[in-house]
Structure formats: C-alpha cells, structure tokens
Design an enzyme around this catalytic site. Structure first.
Site, PDB file in Angstrom:
ATOM      1  N   HIS A  10      -4.497  -4.726  -3.187  1.00  0.00           N
ATOM      2  CA  HIS A  10      -5.672  -4.974  -3.963  1.00  0.00           C
ATOM      3  C   HIS A  10      -5.666  -3.735  -5.115  1.00  0.00           C
ATOM      4  O   HIS A  10      -6.554  -3.937  -6.042  1.00  0.00           O
ATOM      5  CB  HIS A  10      -6.961  -4.885  -3.191  1.00  0.00           C
TER       6      HIS A  10
ATOM      7  N   ASP B  53      -1.288 -12.485   3.153  1.00  0.00           N
ATOM      8  CA  ASP B  53      -2.508 -12.175   3.359  1.00  0.00           C
ATOM      9  C   ASP B  53      -3.729 -13.104   3.123  1.00  0.00           C
ATOM     10  O   ASP B  53      -3.530 -13.943   2.319  1.00  0.00           O
ATOM     11  CB  ASP B  53      -2.672 -10.843   2.436  1.00  0.00           C
TER      12      ASP B  53
ATOM     13  N   HIS C 223      -6.608 -12.600   2.017  1.00  0.00           N
ATOM     14  CA  HIS C 223      -7.275 -12.163   0.632  1.00  0.00           C
ATOM     15  C   HIS C 223      -6.197 -12.262  -0.420  1.00  0.00           C
ATOM     16  O   HIS C 223      -5.002 -11.976  -0.384  1.00  0.00           O
ATOM     17  CB  HIS C 223      -7.788 -10.753   0.822  1.00  0.00           C
TER      18      HIS C 223
ATOM     19  N   ASP D  53      -4.392 -11.251   8.317  1.00  0.00           N
ATOM     20  CA  ASP D  53      -5.688 -11.592   8.463  1.00  0.00           C
ATOM     21  C   ASP D  53      -5.976 -12.952   8.420  1.00  0.00           C
ATOM     22  O   ASP D  53      -7.365 -13.220   8.414  1.00  0.00           O
ATOM     23  CB  ASP D  53      -6.600 -10.528   7.684  1.00  0.00           C
TER      24      ASP D  53
END
Ligand SMILES: [Zn+2]
Length: 311
Positions: A130, A167, A169, A248
């Site tokens: 991120h 991931d 996200h 995740d």
C-alpha cells in the site's frame, strides 16, 4: 538449488499497539509452524540486511524518504508512537524494521540473481504494497516488492520482471509506483470493493487487475487467473518474478471476505513457478504482505513454501 528464507528480529519489534491485526505474532506463527512441520530444514535462513537509501529511492520520492526518515528517527528518539494514518502507526522500532523488510527483498533479489538460491521468501514486516511513491498507508511504509523489482531492473540490469500480488487488498502503492513502467507487468486479484477501494480501473496497460466480489471462492479465482494472468505472463516472458504474498484472501481471515484455502495458495504458487521455470530460470522473490488469522497465515505460508522449495 535451495529456497532462501529472509527475516530479522527487528521486523518483530515493530509494534502498532494492542489489538492491531498487523502484529509481531504473525512472524512467530510462521516460524513456529515451519518448525512444527519440519519445513524449516528445507529452507536456507538469511538475516535481512538494512536497505540502502539509493535502493529505496528507486521506488519512492527522495523527499518522501527524507521526511519519513526524519519522522521515524524522531519517534525512535522520543519512544512515543505516532500515527501516520489511522491504521499505520510508528513505534521506536519501526524505522529499523522498515529498513530490514526492504533490505530483505533487495538481498533476496541479489542472492537469487547471483545463483545462491533458486527462489526466496521474505518473512518480514511491515508489509509494503500500500505504500505509494510518496505516502505511507495501510500498515505500509516502504514498498518492499517495488523496491526489489526496480533494483533488479535498474541496478542488476534485467529488462523485464513481473509482480504478482495475491493479497486480498488492492496493491495500490505498487500500482502507483510501477504503472506505465513497461519493463514491469503487474498481475493481481483483490476483493472489490474493499480497502483501499482502488484498482477497478487499472492505471496503466502494464497492469492486469482482477477485482472480484466478496465470497469469491478459490475455484472461481483459479479460472480467472488461468484466463487473465497466464496469457499475459507467458507473452511478457518475465526474467524474474516478484510476489506480494498476502494471505488475507484465506476464508478464515477476517479482514477480507474471499474463500481461499491452503490448496489455492499451493496452486497459485505452482502456476507462478511454472512461468518462472519457463522464462526466468526459476527466479522468484516472494515477500509477505497481509494475512491476519495467525493459524491460516502460518498454514498458507507453509503451502506456498512447500511449492517454492519443491518438498
Ligand atoms: Zn491485505
């Protein structure tokens, strides 16, 4: 040829406070499970060095790096924590941990390129995907994978590398850094909508973004990966693969609502290893991103490592 496993005790000292999901125990859970399963003996352990600022600046703006260094060194000196955003908290050990996490990715890249290992996994935190060119966010300070990919291109002279991000996200930071850099092909899937709510419209033609709705299961994702990632990866012929390995998207993880299980991580890793073996002499550097159910994280990392190590 072996699989290298990079980590460092400094990565464990970065602590964002009680109840924060991105916690030091994540690395302990991975270590404990590797020992319990005997998988640790198949891995060559390496201590992560500190990254050089010149490598960090291959992916981040010099002003961002200077400001972050000042801020995190102040936090270290004061011993008080500081929130960079509501979820991204620096403590006195964060600066060293961030330098080790990026340092692991770069050192793993050099080791693999120099023939010291076929592939490598960096069991590090803070995670990186991120972190944009000039902003820390979403538990991330330095974009470990983007720094390593640029190191492979700009310092080591490779011409084409792939970044794969699984991931749950969207890797908005990596996309921010590499979109438009045609030497890099980035392939990802991510739950959408979900933090950071980006990625539905790719920022460059070198991005293969697969936004998927909540409750998507592994079987559906495998079909999408086969149809959307694989032809692009085969056509691109990457000389090295970098993986933003977040776990995740596991069905037991509470930060996302996807339905992957260990067998899906095993399958994805196998498909990536196929690409690496065909085009990249097997060269893969994988870096831990998310994964917050400690048990599912440890089991999924083991599934990933079993394929990388061929055991
Ligand atoms: Zn994540």
């Amino acid at each position: 040829m072996s699989t290298a496993f990079f980590s460092h005790a400094d990565c464990r000292r970065h602590d964002m406070g009680p109840g924060h999901p991105e916690c030091p125990q994540r690395l302990d859970a991975i270590d404990d499970h590797l020992i319990a399963t005997g998988l640790d003996v198949a891995l060559a352990r390496h201590e992560a060095p500190l990254v050089s600022m010149s490598d960090v600046e291959l992916a981040h703006a010099a002003a961002y790096v200077a400001n972050l260094k000042d801020l995190l060194e102040q936090v270290s000196a004061s011993g008080r924590t500081r929130a960079l955003d509501p979820d991204t908290i620096a403590c006195e050990h964060t600066w060293r941990a961030a330098l080790r996490a990026a340092g692991a990715a770069v050192a793993a890249t050099d080791l693999v390129l120099d023939g010291g290992a076929e592939n490598a996994f960096c069991s590090v935190r803070p995670p990186g995907h991120h972190a944009t060119r000039d902003e820390a966010m979403g538990f991330c300070f330095f974009n470990n994978v983007a720094i390593a990919a640029r190191h492979a291109l700009d310092v080591r002279g490779l011409q084409r590398v792939a970044i794969i991000d699984f991931d749950v996200h969207h890797g908005n930071g990596t996309e921010d850094i590499v979109a438009g850099d045609e030497r890099i092909l980035m392939a990802s899937f991510f739950q959408h909508p979900l933090y950071p709510y980006s990625g539905a419209v790719p920022k460059g033609t070198n991005m293969v973004n697969l936004p998927v709705p909540p409750y998507t299961r592994g079987g559906e994702l495998r079909e999408m990966i086969e149809a959307m990632w694989m032809p692009r990866l085969e056509a691109f012929r990457p000389q090295m693969l970098f993986v933003s390995a977040g776990f995740d998207a596991h069905r037991e993880d509470e930060l996302g609502q996807l339905g992957l299980v260990e067998a899906d991580y095993e399958w994805i890793t196998r498909r990536l290893k196929d690409v690496a073996e065909r085009h990249a002499r097997g060269r893969i550097v994988s870096c831990l991103e998310g994964g917050y159910s400690l048990s599912a994280l440890a089991r999924s990392v083991a599934a990933h490592l079993r394929v990388l190590a061929g055991v």
